[in-house]
Design a protein around this motif. Structure first.
Motif, mmCIF file in Angstrom:
data_model
loop_
_atom_site.group_PDB
_atom_site.id
_atom_site.type_symbol
_atom_site.label_atom_id
_atom_site.label_comp_id
_atom_site.label_asym_id
_atom_site.label_seq_id
_atom_site.Cartn_x
_atom_site.Cartn_y
_atom_site.Cartn_z
ATOM 1 N N ALA A 67 0.800 -1.221 0.000
ATOM 2 C CA ALA A 67 0.000 0.000 0.000
ATOM 3 C C ALA A 67 0.833 1.271 0.000
ATOM 4 C CB ALA A 67 -0.954 0.006 1.206
ATOM 5 N N VAL A 68 2.018 1.242 0.601
ATOM 6 C CA VAL A 68 2.748 2.494 0.774
ATOM 7 C C VAL A 68 4.147 2.556 0.160
ATOM 8 C CG1 VAL A 68 1.491 3.018 2.894
ATOM 9 C CG2 VAL A 68 3.692 1.877 3.049
ATOM 10 N N VAL A 69 4.742 1.414 -0.135
ATOM 11 C CA VAL A 69 6.112 1.433 -0.639
ATOM 12 C C VAL A 69 6.130 1.597 -2.155
ATOM 13 C CG1 VAL A 69 8.245 0.097 -0.900
ATOM 14 C CG2 VAL A 69 7.030 0.100 1.286
ATOM 15 N N VAL A 70 6.922 2.537 -2.643
ATOM 16 C CA VAL A 70 7.114 2.754 -4.076
ATOM 17 C C VAL A 70 8.523 2.254 -4.410
ATOM 18 C CG1 VAL A 70 7.192 4.460 -5.925
ATOM 19 C CG2 VAL A 70 5.624 4.779 -3.990
ATOM 20 N N PRO A 71 8.648 1.124 -5.134
ATOM 21 C CA PRO A 71 9.973 0.529 -5.376
ATOM 22 C C PRO A 71 10.994 1.495 -5.967
ATOM 23 C CG PRO A 71 8.245 -0.982 -6.047
ATOM 24 C CD PRO A 71 7.569 0.311 -5.699
ATOM 25 N N SER A 72 10.555 2.393 -6.850
ATOM 26 C CA SER A 72 11.512 3.320 -7.469
ATOM 27 C C SER A 72 12.026 4.374 -6.489
ATOM 28 C CB SER A 72 10.861 4.017 -8.672
ATOM 29 O OG SER A 72 9.736 4.771 -8.251
ATOM 30 N N VAL A 73 11.321 4.529 -5.380
ATOM 31 C CA VAL A 73 11.703 5.538 -4.378
ATOM 32 C C VAL A 73 12.318 4.891 -3.140
ATOM 33 C CG1 VAL A 73 10.837 7.387 -2.894
ATOM 34 C CG2 VAL A 73 9.892 7.085 -5.186
ATOM 35 N N HIS A 74 11.804 3.735 -2.752
ATOM 36 C CA HIS A 74 12.244 3.067 -1.527
ATOM 37 C C HIS A 74 12.996 1.785 -1.873
ATOM 38 C CE1 HIS A 74 8.299 5.100 -0.446
ATOM 39 N NE2 HIS A 74 9.206 5.791 0.207
ATOM 40 N N PRO A 75 14.330 1.799 -1.843
ATOM 41 C CA PRO A 75 15.105 0.579 -2.127
ATOM 42 C C PRO A 75 14.752 -0.534 -1.144
ATOM 43 C CG PRO A 75 16.529 2.520 -1.978
ATOM 44 C CD PRO A 75 15.172 2.947 -1.514
ATOM 45 N N GLU A 76 15.048 -1.766 -1.530
ATOM 46 C CA GLU A 76 14.673 -2.927 -0.715
ATOM 47 C C GLU A 76 15.239 -2.884 0.695
ATOM 48 O OE1 GLU A 76 15.292 -6.761 -2.380
ATOM 49 O OE2 GLU A 76 14.342 -6.247 -4.279
ATOM 50 N N MET A 178 7.050 16.121 7.572
ATOM 51 C CA MET A 178 6.159 15.163 6.905
ATOM 52 C C MET A 178 5.280 15.849 5.862
ATOM 53 S SD MET A 178 6.725 12.091 7.785
ATOM 54 C CE MET A 178 5.250 11.282 7.170
ATOM 55 N N THR A 179 4.978 17.133 6.058
ATOM 56 C CA THR A 179 4.139 17.847 5.092
ATOM 57 C C THR A 179 4.866 18.079 3.774
ATOM 58 O OG1 THR A 179 4.848 19.995 5.942
ATOM 59 C CG2 THR A 179 2.859 19.042 6.906
ATOM 60 N N THR A 180 6.174 17.893 3.753
ATOM 61 C CA THR A 180 6.931 18.089 2.507
ATOM 62 C C THR A 180 7.020 16.811 1.691
ATOM 63 O OG1 THR A 180 9.099 17.548 3.471
ATOM 64 C CG2 THR A 180 8.339 19.838 3.671
ATOM 65 N N ILE A 181 6.438 15.726 2.200
ATOM 66 C CA ILE A 181 6.522 14.427 1.518
ATOM 67 C C ILE A 181 5.199 14.113 0.836
ATOM 68 C CG2 ILE A 181 6.897 11.956 1.823
ATOM 69 C CD1 ILE A 181 8.622 12.697 4.282
ATOM 70 N N ASP A 182 5.254 13.849 -0.455
ATOM 71 C CA ASP A 182 4.065 13.496 -1.222
ATOM 72 C C ASP A 182 3.510 12.176 -0.689
ATOM 73 O OD1 ASP A 182 2.421 12.214 -3.258
ATOM 74 O OD2 ASP A 182 3.109 13.776 -4.634
ATOM 75 N N PRO A 183 2.252 12.144 -0.209
ATOM 76 C CA PRO A 183 1.710 10.915 0.374
ATOM 77 C C PRO A 183 1.506 9.789 -0.646
ATOM 78 C CG PRO A 183 0.011 12.609 0.256
ATOM 79 C CD PRO A 183 1.294 13.256 -0.136
ATOM 80 N N ASP A 184 1.474 10.116 -1.934
ATOM 81 C CA ASP A 184 1.302 9.074 -2.950
ATOM 82 C C ASP A 184 2.623 8.441 -3.377
ATOM 83 O OD1 ASP A 184 -1.503 9.222 -3.158
ATOM 84 O OD2 ASP A 184 -1.330 11.020 -4.388
ATOM 85 N N THR A 185 3.673 9.249 -3.456
ATOM 86 C CA THR A 185 4.953 8.746 -3.971
ATOM 87 C C THR A 185 6.023 8.569 -2.911
ATOM 88 O OG1 THR A 185 5.832 10.958 -4.416
ATOM 89 C CG2 THR A 185 4.501 9.921 -6.163
#
Length: 197
Positions: A67-76, A178-185
């Motif tokens: 639901a929340v991890v974006v592979p291109s943004v969050h490495p394994e 936290m307000t500077t972080i896009d909640p989708d990406t």
């Protein structure tokens, strides 16, 4: 399939409370029955303070990461890619005291106090000055109030929602990074917006 993000509580036929989690990124609904969780607690960290928690299990962890991890943004090997869902089944928090926040107002896993409220106009006001307006959920309020002028909530002492839910306003909430972080990406604003504005 389009599913809104939500957490709902349902009472089962035998009186148990079940939690249902939904996300547009995950096809299946995650249903959690807290009575089935292991009673073994572990310590997690909330703003450098150890707090007890009960792990919700591997299925919940897998669902949460989908639901929340974006592979291109969050490495394994990143902390986000190793997220786990936890639950607090105890009556009283064992979280260390937070300066200026009385014990009965402290949240368990929240930043400082239990709930964050703001008005729609308080979000619209900085958006007028931003090159790229931000969705209200990027400010992450628990309650959003329509009608009053911008920042009117800074002067409130009490809030009533419906006929029974009455809240005492404890403090103004200076918004954090936290307000500077896009909640989708999960991508942080290179301009440090909206905090800069």
């Amino acid at each position: 399939m389009t599913t809104s993000k939500s957490v709902t509580a349902q009472e089962s036929a035998d009186g148990r409370v079940l939690f249902e989690l939904r996300s547009p990124k995950v096809e299946e609904v995650l249903t959690l029955d807290p009575t089935t969780f292991s009673k073994r607690t572990k310590k997690i960290t909330v703003w450098h303070a150890p707090v007890s928690a009960v792990d919700c299990g591997e299925a919940a962890a897998v669902w949460l990461r989908k639901a929340v991890v974006v592979p291109s943004v969050h490495p394994e090997d990143s902390p986000n890619a190793k997220l786990r869902l936890v639950f607090f089944p105890f009556e009283h928090t064992d979280r260390a005291p937070i300066p200026l926040v009385p014990q009965h107002m402290r949240g368990i896993y929240t930043d400082e106090t239990s709930y964050h409220l703001c008005t729609v106009s308080s979000v619209e006001e900085p958006n007028k000055r931003l090159a790229k307006p931000l969705p209200v959920r990027q400010f992450r309020p628990n309650f959003l109030v329509e009608g009053p002028p911008a920042f009117d909530e800074d002067n409130w002492s009490w809030v009533r929602i419906g006929s029974k839910a009455i809240f005492k306003v404890h403090m103004s909430c200076g918004r954090c990074a936290m307000t500077t972080i896009d909640p989708d990406t999960g991508v942080k604003s290179s301009e440090c917006e909206p905090l800069k504005t």
